[in-house]
Design a protein around this motif. Structure first.
Motif, PDB file in Angstrom:
ATOM      1  N   ARG A  32      67.408  54.490   2.392  1.00  0.00           N
ATOM      2  CA  ARG A  32      68.358  54.372   1.289  1.00  0.00           C
ATOM      3  C   ARG A  32      69.757  54.066   1.790  1.00  0.00           C
ATOM      4  O   ARG A  32      70.737  54.602   1.305  1.00  0.00           O
ATOM      5  N   GLY A  33      69.866  53.236   2.817  1.00  0.00           N
ATOM      6  CA  GLY A  33      71.154  52.795   3.309  1.00  0.00           C
ATOM      7  C   GLY A  33      71.886  53.787   4.192  1.00  0.00           C
ATOM      8  O   GLY A  33      72.957  53.503   4.684  1.00  0.00           O
ATOM      9  N   GLU A  34      71.341  54.971   4.409  1.00  0.00           N
ATOM     10  CA  GLU A  34      72.005  55.962   5.235  1.00  0.00           C
ATOM     11  C   GLU A  34      71.332  56.004   6.607  1.00  0.00           C
ATOM     12  O   GLU A  34      70.127  55.921   6.711  1.00  0.00           O
ATOM     13  N   ALA A  35      72.114  56.114   7.639  1.00  0.00           N
ATOM     14  CA  ALA A  35      71.560  56.177   8.994  1.00  0.00           C
ATOM     15  C   ALA A  35      71.550  57.612   9.478  1.00  0.00           C
ATOM     16  O   ALA A  35      72.507  58.352   9.290  1.00  0.00           O
ATOM     17  N   TYR A  36      70.453  58.012  10.094  1.00  0.00           N
ATOM     18  CA  TYR A  36      70.340  59.342  10.683  1.00  0.00           C
ATOM     19  C   TYR A  36      69.925  59.168  12.126  1.00  0.00           C
ATOM     20  O   TYR A  36      69.062  58.371  12.425  1.00  0.00           O
ATOM     21  N   ALA A  87      63.533  62.451   5.180  1.00  0.00           N
ATOM     22  CA  ALA A  87      63.604  61.125   5.806  1.00  0.00           C
ATOM     23  C   ALA A  87      62.848  61.088   7.127  1.00  0.00           C
ATOM     24  O   ALA A  87      62.174  60.105   7.448  1.00  0.00           O
ATOM     25  N   VAL A  88      62.922  62.169   7.899  1.00  0.00           N
ATOM     26  CA  VAL A  88      62.196  62.252   9.171  1.00  0.00           C
ATOM     27  C   VAL A  88      60.691  62.189   8.920  1.00  0.00           C
ATOM     28  O   VAL A  88      59.956  61.454   9.582  1.00  0.00           O
ATOM     29  N   MET A  89      60.226  62.959   7.931  1.00  0.00           N
ATOM     30  CA  MET A  89      58.790  62.970   7.623  1.00  0.00           C
ATOM     31  C   MET A  89      58.338  61.626   7.068  1.00  0.00           C
ATOM     32  O   MET A  89      57.243  61.146   7.397  1.00  0.00           O
ATOM     33  N   GLY A 157      55.716  51.832  -4.953  1.00  0.00           N
ATOM     34  CA  GLY A 157      57.163  51.646  -4.945  1.00  0.00           C
ATOM     35  C   GLY A 157      57.954  52.880  -4.531  1.00  0.00           C
ATOM     36  O   GLY A 157      59.176  52.855  -4.524  1.00  0.00           O
ATOM     37  N   PHE A 158      57.275  53.976  -4.187  1.00  0.00           N
ATOM     38  CA  PHE A 158      57.966  55.193  -3.783  1.00  0.00           C
ATOM     39  C   PHE A 158      58.171  55.209  -2.280  1.00  0.00           C
ATOM     40  O   PHE A 158      57.340  54.724  -1.512  1.00  0.00           O
ATOM     41  N   THR A 159      59.286  55.763  -1.864  1.00  0.00           N
ATOM     42  CA  THR A 159      59.636  55.823  -0.447  1.00  0.00           C
ATOM     43  C   THR A 159      60.029  57.245  -0.063  1.00  0.00           C
ATOM     44  O   THR A 159      61.188  57.544   0.166  1.00  0.00           O
ATOM     45  N   GLY A 160      59.050  58.126  -0.048  1.00  0.00           N
ATOM     46  CA  GLY A 160      59.299  59.503   0.353  1.00  0.00           C
ATOM     47  C   GLY A 160      59.399  60.484  -0.798  1.00  0.00           C
ATOM     48  O   GLY A 160      59.634  61.667  -0.578  1.00  0.00           O
ATOM     49  N   GLU A 161      59.216  60.008  -2.032  1.00  0.00           N
ATOM     50  CA  GLU A 161      59.249  60.928  -3.159  1.00  0.00           C
ATOM     51  C   GLU A 161      57.955  61.722  -3.203  1.00  0.00           C
ATOM     52  O   GLU A 161      56.951  61.336  -2.637  1.00  0.00           O
ATOM     53  N   TRP A 162      57.990  62.837  -3.935  1.00  0.00           N
ATOM     54  CA  TRP A 162      56.854  63.746  -4.001  1.00  0.00           C
ATOM     55  C   TRP A 162      56.083  63.562  -5.301  1.00  0.00           C
ATOM     56  O   TRP A 162      56.631  63.191  -6.331  1.00  0.00           O
ATOM     57  N   ASN A 163      54.800  63.868  -5.222  1.00  0.00           N
ATOM     58  CA  ASN A 163      53.894  63.798  -6.355  1.00  0.00           C
ATOM     59  C   ASN A 163      53.006  65.042  -6.299  1.00  0.00           C
ATOM     60  O   ASN A 163      52.688  65.537  -5.229  1.00  0.00           O
ATOM     61  N   ASP A 164      52.594  65.545  -7.471  1.00  0.00           N
ATOM     62  CA  ASP A 164      51.613  66.624  -7.461  1.00  0.00           C
ATOM     63  C   ASP A 164      50.217  66.022  -7.577  1.00  0.00           C
ATOM     64  O   ASP A 164      50.034  64.979  -8.189  1.00  0.00           O
ATOM     65  N   PHE A 165      49.245  66.661  -6.937  1.00  0.00           N
ATOM     66  CA  PHE A 165      47.878  66.141  -6.927  1.00  0.00           C
ATOM     67  C   PHE A 165      46.897  67.311  -6.882  1.00  0.00           C
ATOM     68  O   PHE A 165      47.273  68.424  -6.505  1.00  0.00           O
ATOM     69  N   PRO A 166      45.630  67.090  -7.269  1.00  0.00           N
ATOM     70  CA  PRO A 166      44.637  68.172  -7.221  1.00  0.00           C
ATOM     71  C   PRO A 166      44.393  68.629  -5.783  1.00  0.00           C
ATOM     72  O   PRO A 166      44.147  67.819  -4.892  1.00  0.00           O
ATOM     73  N   CYS A 167      44.447  69.925  -5.562  1.00  0.00           N
ATOM     74  CA  CYS A 167      44.343  70.494  -4.207  1.00  0.00           C
ATOM     75  C   CYS A 167      43.014  70.201  -3.534  1.00  0.00           C
ATOM     76  O   CYS A 167      42.926  70.227  -2.309  1.00  0.00           O
TER      77      CYS A 167
END
Length: 185
Positions: A32-36, A87-89, A157-167
């Motif tokens: 997202r344009g930020e450098a780490y 971002a690391v993950m 289209g997601f880049t590191g966002e979280w989603n819930d899913f069946p365990c």
């Protein structure tokens, strides 16, 4: 050093835990344009950041078994505690070409309250995708077989966002092993 000696050192590093983390190289991550200044990553797939080592498992498991298997190797199933750790993950997911992996967040205790990293309170940091968590199982079309576990996404289209899913669905997992103390971020 001769090639045979170098090969012996690399081979030894695979089997001697003290040497396991010694072979690494530095990298820079942009999200997202930020450098780490990220971490170091070694030849065995571990990535170092802020006093901990991260690695994705190779065998997909359901969420409860993924969590148990991480403890057996001396680590924990991890969940990001900050944008930087997320971002690391995510960078690790990109490096190994995965589309998702499970993280240590669930709502087993209360469907309206998510817990991460085995903490008793709601997390200070989350990165849910829009309209998530939904607790809706899109595969069965009901809320009985709800989505009570969390994953990080690199698809749709997601880049590191979280989603819930069946365990019970299988995913690879992110293992975190702290060996150098706590990050002072």
């Amino acid at each position: 050093m001769e090639n045979a000696q170098v090969r012996l050192i690399i081979l030894s590093a695979r089997y001697i835990p003290q040497l396991y983390f010694l072979i690494y190289s530095c990298s820079i991550l942009r999200l997202r344009g930020e450098a780490y200044k990220v971490t170091s990553s070694n030849a065995f797939g571990w990535q170092h950041w802020c006093g901990a080592w991260y690695r994705l498992t190779t065998v997909p498991k359901d969420w409860p078994n993924a969590k148990k298997s991480r403890r057996r190797v001396g680590g924990v199933l991890a969940a990001p505690r900050s944008h930087e750790e997320n971002a690391v993950m995510f960078d690790l997911m990109l490096r190994v070409g995965r589309k998702s992996f499970c993280i240590n967040c669930n709502n087993f205790e209360n469907v309206a309250s998510w817990r991460c990293n085995d903490e008793l309170v709601s997390p200070n940091y989350t990165n849910w995708a829009p309209d998530e968590p939904s607790s809706f199982n899109h595969h069965t079309g009901d809320r009985i077989d709800a989505e009570n576990c969390a994953e990080m996404l690199n698809k749709y289209g997601f880049t590191g966002e979280w989603n819930d899913f069946p365990c019970r669905m299988t995913r690879v997992a992110v293992c975190k092993m702290s060996i150098e103390g706590v990050c002072q971020a």
